[in-house]
Design a protein around this motif. Structure first.
Motif, PDB file in Angstrom:
ATOM      1  N   LEU A 162       0.833  -1.200   0.000  1.00  0.00           N
ATOM      2  CA  LEU A 162       0.000   0.000   0.000  1.00  0.00           C
ATOM      3  C   LEU A 162       0.870   1.254   0.000  1.00  0.00           C
ATOM      4  O   LEU A 162       0.594   2.218  -0.734  1.00  0.00           O
ATOM      5  N   GLN A 163       1.931   1.259   0.782  1.00  0.00           N
ATOM      6  CA  GLN A 163       2.834   2.419   0.802  1.00  0.00           C
ATOM      7  C   GLN A 163       3.502   2.603  -0.557  1.00  0.00           C
ATOM      8  O   GLN A 163       3.705   3.731  -1.017  1.00  0.00           O
ATOM      9  N   MET A 164       3.838   1.498  -1.226  1.00  0.00           N
ATOM     10  CA  MET A 164       4.426   1.539  -2.563  1.00  0.00           C
ATOM     11  C   MET A 164       3.436   2.184  -3.550  1.00  0.00           C
ATOM     12  O   MET A 164       3.805   3.053  -4.338  1.00  0.00           O
ATOM     13  N   LEU A 165       2.170   1.770  -3.473  1.00  0.00           N
ATOM     14  CA  LEU A 165       1.137   2.336  -4.346  1.00  0.00           C
ATOM     15  C   LEU A 165       0.964   3.823  -4.071  1.00  0.00           C
ATOM     16  O   LEU A 165       0.892   4.634  -5.003  1.00  0.00           O
ATOM     17  N   ARG A 166       0.911   4.202  -2.817  1.00  0.00           N
ATOM     18  CA  ARG A 166       0.741   5.611  -2.466  1.00  0.00           C
ATOM     19  C   ARG A 166       1.906   6.462  -2.951  1.00  0.00           C
ATOM     20  O   ARG A 166       1.727   7.592  -3.398  1.00  0.00           O
ATOM     21  N   ALA A 167       3.121   5.921  -2.868  1.00  0.00           N
ATOM     22  CA  ALA A 167       4.316   6.690  -3.240  1.00  0.00           C
ATOM     23  C   ALA A 167       4.545   6.739  -4.752  1.00  0.00           C
ATOM     24  O   ALA A 167       4.926   7.783  -5.288  1.00  0.00           O
ATOM     25  N   ASP A 168       4.316   5.608  -5.436  1.00  0.00           N
ATOM     26  CA  ASP A 168       4.729   5.492  -6.833  1.00  0.00           C
ATOM     27  C   ASP A 168       3.597   5.315  -7.829  1.00  0.00           C
ATOM     28  O   ASP A 168       3.835   5.284  -9.036  1.00  0.00           O
ATOM     29  N   GLY A 169       2.372   5.150  -7.348  1.00  0.00           N
ATOM     30  CA  GLY A 169       1.265   4.885  -8.254  1.00  0.00           C
ATOM     31  C   GLY A 169       1.211   3.418  -8.647  1.00  0.00           C
ATOM     32  O   GLY A 169       2.051   2.613  -8.239  1.00  0.00           O
ATOM     33  N   PRO A 170       0.222   3.056  -9.461  1.00  0.00           N
ATOM     34  CA  PRO A 170       0.030   1.652  -9.834  1.00  0.00           C
ATOM     35  C   PRO A 170       1.201   1.075 -10.624  1.00  0.00           C
ATOM     36  O   PRO A 170       1.780   1.747 -11.483  1.00  0.00           O
ATOM     37  N   SER A 171       1.525  -0.170 -10.310  1.00  0.00           N
ATOM     38  CA  SER A 171       2.549  -0.941 -11.016  1.00  0.00           C
ATOM     39  C   SER A 171       2.170  -2.413 -10.884  1.00  0.00           C
ATOM     40  O   SER A 171       1.196  -2.743 -10.209  1.00  0.00           O
ATOM     41  N   THR A 172       2.940  -3.295 -11.477  1.00  0.00           N
ATOM     42  CA  THR A 172       2.647  -4.726 -11.348  1.00  0.00           C
ATOM     43  C   THR A 172       2.804  -5.204  -9.909  1.00  0.00           C
ATOM     44  O   THR A 172       2.262  -6.238  -9.541  1.00  0.00           O
ATOM     45  N   ASN A 173       3.509  -4.447  -9.088  1.00  0.00           N
ATOM     46  CA  ASN A 173       3.731  -4.814  -7.685  1.00  0.00           C
ATOM     47  C   ASN A 173       2.661  -4.302  -6.739  1.00  0.00           C
ATOM     48  O   ASN A 173       2.548  -4.778  -5.608  1.00  0.00           O
ATOM     49  N   ALA A 174       1.903  -3.308  -7.170  1.00  0.00           N
ATOM     50  CA  ALA A 174       0.893  -2.682  -6.310  1.00  0.00           C
ATOM     51  C   ALA A 174      -0.063  -1.907  -7.211  1.00  0.00           C
ATOM     52  O   ALA A 174       0.318  -0.902  -7.794  1.00  0.00           O
ATOM     53  N   PHE A 175      -1.305  -2.393  -7.320  1.00  0.00           N
ATOM     54  CA  PHE A 175      -2.235  -1.749  -8.237  1.00  0.00           C
ATOM     55  C   PHE A 175      -3.629  -1.662  -7.637  1.00  0.00           C
ATOM     56  O   PHE A 175      -3.854  -2.091  -6.504  1.00  0.00           O
ATOM     57  N   THR A 176      -4.547  -1.082  -8.402  1.00  0.00           N
ATOM     58  CA  THR A 176      -5.909  -0.827  -7.936  1.00  0.00           C
ATOM     59  C   THR A 176      -6.914  -1.516  -8.860  1.00  0.00           C
ATOM     60  O   THR A 176      -6.542  -2.007  -9.930  1.00  0.00           O
ATOM     61  N   LEU A 177      -8.176  -1.480  -8.478  1.00  0.00           N
ATOM     62  CA  LEU A 177      -9.224  -2.000  -9.362  1.00  0.00           C
ATOM     63  C   LEU A 177      -9.312  -1.187 -10.638  1.00  0.00           C
ATOM     64  O   LEU A 177      -9.622  -1.713 -11.706  1.00  0.00           O
TER      65      LEU A 177
END
Length: 163
Positions: A140-155
């Motif tokens: 979640l911190q990765m998504l918040r900092a860097d936006g969606p990626s294959t490691n952390a994404f959203t619906l």
């Protein structure tokens, strides 16, 4: 796709003062056993885990929340829900089509602090991988900092499982 599962972490931090006697807390804790039972019976879900992340970074379980009393949002804990799913369709169906869960989200939507960004993150991992709440928190911190990626994404911005 069968070798992978979709993992999601959802984070809820109550807005304002908190105690177990707050009407929203009473509703939340009253509905929780029913939602857990529905989740356990869902054929698209492999497992689910729940807990709390306290302001100092320690993790606890849901019963730890019953003893807490706070006066402001910044002092509140985060309620964490994490699950492993067959695919994004199974997650979406349960979260937004299962009446008990959907109505609970609707009832509590104004009780959730969204000031720190995304409150849900997803990623693919091999089936059978043991995933911790801390793993989810870091994603979640990765998504918040860097936006969606294959490691952390959203619906809204999602990725297919690895080949």
């Amino acid at each position: 796709m069968r070798d992978y599962m979709l993992v999601h972490l959802n984070v809820v931090r109550p807005v304002g003062a908190f105690s177990a006697g707050h009407p929203n807390a009473q509703f939340f804790f009253g509905e929780l056993p029913k939602v857990f039972a529905a989740a356990k019976a869902d054929d698209g879900m492999f497992w689910h885990n729940h807990g709390a992340r306290l302001p100092d970074g320690r993790y606890g379980d849901m019963t730890d929340l019953l003893e807490l009393r706070t006066t402001r949002t910044e002092d509140n804990f985060h309620i964490l829900t994490m699950a492993g799913w067959r695919d994004v369709h199974a997650l979406h169906r349960f979260a937004y089509r299962e009446a008990l869960h959907r109505n609970g989200m609707k009832t509590l939507r104004d009780w959730v602090d969204r000031s720190t960004g995304a409150t849900m993150v997803m990623w693919w991992t091999e089936r059978g991988t043991r995933v911790t709440l801390e793993d989810g928190w870091q994603r979640l911190q990765m998504l918040r900092a860097d936006g969606p990626s294959t490691n952390a994404f959203t619906l809204q911005t999602r990725f297919d499982p690895p080949d």
